[in-house]
Every structure is written in structure tokens, then in C-alpha cells.
Design an enzyme around this catalytic site. Structure first.
Site, PDB file in Angstrom:
ATOM      1  N   GLY A 164       0.831  -1.195   0.000  1.00  0.00           N
ATOM      2  CA  GLY A 164       0.000   0.000   0.000  1.00  0.00           C
ATOM      3  C   GLY A 164       0.868   1.248   0.000  1.00  0.00           C
ATOM      4  N   ASP A 167      -8.191  -0.668   0.758  1.00  0.00           N
ATOM      5  CA  ASP A 167      -8.649   0.723   0.924  1.00  0.00           C
ATOM      6  C   ASP A 167      -8.756   1.480  -0.401  1.00  0.00           C
ATOM      7  OD1 ASP A 167      -8.325  -0.016   3.577  1.00  0.00           O
ATOM      8  OD2 ASP A 167      -6.379   0.956   3.766  1.00  0.00           O
ATOM      9  N   MET A 200     -14.091  -1.137   6.671  1.00  0.00           N
ATOM     10  CA  MET A 200     -12.705  -0.641   6.724  1.00  0.00           C
ATOM     11  C   MET A 200     -12.462   0.388   5.626  1.00  0.00           C
ATOM     12  SD  MET A 200     -10.340  -3.908   7.616  1.00  0.00           S
ATOM     13  CE  MET A 200     -10.026  -4.382   9.301  1.00  0.00           C
TER      14      MET A 200
HETATM   15  O1  F6P Z   1      -5.078  -0.898   5.153  1.00  0.00           O
HETATM   16  C1  F6P Z   1      -5.861  -2.034   5.222  1.00  0.00           C
HETATM   17  C2  F6P Z   1      -6.610  -2.101   6.517  1.00  0.00           C
HETATM   18  O2  F6P Z   1      -7.423  -3.264   6.490  1.00  0.00           O
HETATM   19  C3  F6P Z   1      -7.431  -0.867   6.860  1.00  0.00           C
HETATM   20  O3  F6P Z   1      -8.637  -0.803   6.131  1.00  0.00           O
HETATM   21  C4  F6P Z   1      -7.603  -1.035   8.341  1.00  0.00           C
HETATM   22  O4  F6P Z   1      -7.808   0.212   8.958  1.00  0.00           O
HETATM   23  C5  F6P Z   1      -6.280  -1.646   8.777  1.00  0.00           C
HETATM   24  O5  F6P Z   1      -5.712  -2.225   7.613  1.00  0.00           O
HETATM   25  C6  F6P Z   1      -6.384  -2.696   9.832  1.00  0.00           C
HETATM   26  O6  F6P Z   1      -5.100  -3.062  10.199  1.00  0.00           O
HETATM   27  P1  F6P Z   1      -4.756  -4.368  11.058  1.00  0.00           P
HETATM   28  O7  F6P Z   1      -4.670  -5.515  10.103  1.00  0.00           O
HETATM   29  O8  F6P Z   1      -3.441  -4.045  11.649  1.00  0.00           O
HETATM   30  O9  F6P Z   1      -5.831  -4.562  12.055  1.00  0.00           O
END
Ligand code: F6P
Length: 361
Positions: free
Chosen positions: A116, A142, A184
Site C-alpha cells: 500500500g 482501501d 474498513m
Molecule cells: O489498510 C488495510 C486495513 O485493512 C485498513 O482498512 C484497516 O484500517 C487496517 O488495515 C487494519 O489493520 P490491522 O490488520 O493491523 O488490524
């Protein structure tokens, strides 16, 4: 025929659907050119480790079945910035030199980083510092990466969120309830907006469009007056609360992530409208679903094109999808700004045209 090369590939950041199809494509394309592909595990941590955490990737390991596999063939991580790497004593160290050493120790001609915007910024910084030949592939549910219309994983995440609305609607109707679905998307409202339209939501709240609770209340009351006892609301995880602050959850170890706005919103709406409200936080199911056809296709396109860029010795580029074509763009431009939902763009216009309340009117 290009000179034989030895290239590395790693995945960095949160997983998503379609990553295996990207790695598969790169491996097959490289093999056709007679190159060797080294898979690096756990993003740059795999380069930092001594010995490096790698495995040789061959086309035999990547038959068609791999595109259906959900967990990533190459493990990834979204923690551990090499420029501020946490050590066991709670301090942070600059371990960028260790990553660069790993790249050169593997005698790589180039590295493909699937990541990303945050990961791409880090990889670009490493490439600048350490003379690494870098090409990136955009991935994130995202869909907030600049200069590409598509990132791997987004389409499947939208599909999952849409199916969640499909499943919430009947139970909302059966009970005359208001269902709030939190999705998300980090600081972007793409998943919320597109799934909300596709899933027939009545209200969509995203961080790019400031909302007022009165407008949401009025929409609910209008629906009630028209004889509709239920409503579907989609809220992006980074939509702010009424004070304008984004809502986060704290995790053990000090990490924090967006989450919880739907509960605050639900409490306020229940209080004001006296409706029965239920909240669903969709969470990581948006990342673990089987990749849909579009994600498999984009991942394959990006994987092949990334290898082609290396063959052409074009580095510090990201492969991108624009105007129905695969192109490449400068990483230094990609990381300048995220691609957020355009409040004046066609998708938002469509939502308004459908009478969906976006909380601002
Ligand atoms: O960037 C991808 C994402 O899924 C976001 O949409 C979300 O805020 C974040 O990663 C969640 O992160 P983690 O996997 O650390 O809980």
C-alpha cells in the site's frame, strides 16, 4: 531476450485478496524470461533477518490453484518500519541498513514490492538510500493509492461489504430495525461509498464528507413516514464522531487502529430516534475472502507488467491501472498523496442521485 536476472518479490502491509495471483504472475513472467525469482517472507523483515528469510519461487509452485488460495503464499506484516524498528527493550532503531544489506547479500538485480502507500513510501526510501532497483505493485482493500484507479484487494472487499448489506437487509426488515455496518478503508471512504450504493444503503457516511447527525435523523424519519420501518446505514471506520474526531481502538502493545464509530453513531441515533438499532463491524473478513475475478485479473496484469518494467530497467516505478490500460507511474509521485473519495466525483453524484443520505444535507 534480456540478460538473465535474479529478482526478489515481497509483500508488505496488511494482506488482501489477490496477492497470490500477483506473485504467481511475476513468477511465470520471469520464468519465461529465464530469470530466477526469490520470495522474501514478512516484507522487509525477511531482508533484515540474518540469514534472510527467503525461498526460491518456481512456476511449478504456482499452478492455477494458487489464485484461489486465500492466505498469502508469502507471509506479510504491517508492523516494523525499518527506519524506526522497535527492539525488545521498547526502543526504536534505524535498521534500514540491515534491509539494504539483505537485498545486496541476495545479489538481487531488482525487487518487486507489493504494498500500500505506506509500504511503498518505505520501500522507496530504502531504494534511494541503498541503491535498490525497485518496482511496486499497488495492493490494499482501501483503494487509496495515488495514480492508479485500482489496487489489488479492493474489489473483493467491496463484494464482501455488499454481501453483508444483502444479509443485513432481510433481518432489518423482519424486525423493523436500523442496521449500521462499519467497514474498513483507513482514511478513505471508497469501500463504504461503493458497497453502500451496490448494497442499497439509505445512509453512507465517509470521512471525506462531513456529516451532521440531524441529517441522518431526518432521513430515518422520512423513511418511517413513508412506511419503511427499517434502514441500512454504512459508515466508514474513519468517519469522525460528532466532535470531529476519528474513533480508534487501542490494542495491547500500544498499537491503535480505527474502529468503533458505528457504536457511537448507533447510541446517538437510538437516543434521538427511539429506533431499535444494531451494529455490525465487518472488520477483517473484508481481507480474507476468496479473490474475485477482477482482483485476480488486476493482480495478474500487475505481476506481469512489474517484470516487464524490470526487463526494461525502469525502476522506482509503480504499475498502475488507468483508463483501461496498464501503465507505470513514478513512485515519488504516488506517495505524495492518497487517493480519497472525490466529493464532487461521479460515484458521490450517483449516491446523491439515488437519494442516499450522505449526512451533509
Ligand atoms: O489498510 C488495510 C486495513 O485493512 C485498513 O482498512 C484497516 O484500517 C487496517 O488495515 C487494519 O489493520 P490491522 O490488520 O493491523 O488490524
Amino acid at each position: 531476450m534480456t540478460k538473465s536476472k535474479r529478482i526478489g518479490i515481497l509483500i508488505s502491509g496488511g494482506d488482501c485478496a489477490g496477492l497470490n495471483a500477483a506473485v504467481r504472475a511475476a513468477v511465470h513472467r520471469a520464468a519465461l524470461l529465464g530469470w530466477t525469482v526469490i520470495g522474501v517472507e514478512e516484507g522487509v523483515r525477511g531482508l533484515m533477518a540474518e540469514p534472510t528469510k527467503t525461498l526460491k519461487l518456481t512456476p511449478e509452485m504456482f499452478d492455477g490453484s494458487v489464485v484461489r488460495r486465500r492466505e498469502t503464499f508469502l507471509p506479510t506484516t504491517n508492523t516494523g518500519d525499518p527506519f524506526a524498528f522497535p527492539d525488545q527493550y521498547g526502543d526504536v532503531l534505524d535498521r534500514s541498513d540491515d534491509v539494504i544489506r539483505g537485498y545486496h547479500a541476495l545479489k538481487l538485480d531488482a525487487l518487486i514490492g507489493v504494498g500500500g502507500d505506506g509500504s511503498q513510501a518505505t520501500l522507496y526510501k530504502l531504494a534511494q538510500k541503498g541503491g535498490m532497483n525497485l518496482v511496486c505493485i499497488p495492493k490494499t482493500i482501501d483503494n487509496d493509492i495515488g495514480l492508479t484507479e485500482v489496487s489489488i484487494g479492493y474489489d473483493t472487499a467491496v463484494q464482501v461489504a455488499t454481501e453483508a448489506l444483502d444479509n443485513l437487509q432481510p433481518t432489518a426488515a423482519s424486525h423493523n430495525r436500523i442496521m449500521i455496518l462499519e467497514v474498513m478503508g483507513r482514511d478513505a471512504g471508497h469501500i463504504a461509498m461503493v458497497a453502500g450504493i451496490a448494497g442499497g444503503a439509505d445512509v453512507i457516511l465517509i470521512p471525506e464528507i462531513p456529516y451532521r447527525i440531524e441529517h441522518v435523523v431526518r432521513k430515518i424519519e422520512t423513511l418511517k413516514e413513508s412506511g419503511r420501518g427499517f434502514a441500512l446505514i454504512v459508515v466508514a471506520e474513519s468517519a469522525p464522531n460528532e466532535s470531529g474526531n476519528k474513533v480508534v481502538q487501542k490494542y495491547a502493545g500500544g498499537a491503535s487502529r480505527y474502529g468503533g464509530i458505528s457504536h457511537l453513531l448507533g447510541d446517538r441515533l437510538a437516543e434521538i430516534t427511539k429506533s431499535e438499532i444494531r451494529v455490525t463491524v465487518l472488520g477483517h473478513v473484508q481481507r480474507g475472502a476468496a479473490p474475485d475475478a477482477r482482483d485476480r485479473l488486476m493482480a495478474s496484469v500487475f505481476g506481469v507488467h512489474a517484470v516487464d518494467l524490470i526487463a526494461a530497467e525502469k525502476f522506482n516505478r509503480m504499475v498502475a491501472w488507468r483508463n483501461r490500460n496498464v501503465v507505470d507511474v513514478a513512485l515519488e509521485d504516488v506517495i505524495k498523496a492518497p487517493a480519497l473519495v472525490d466529493p464532487g466525483g461521479p460515484i458521490v453524484h450517483t449516491a446523491r442521485g439515488l437519494g442516499i443520505c450522505l449526512g451533509d444535507a
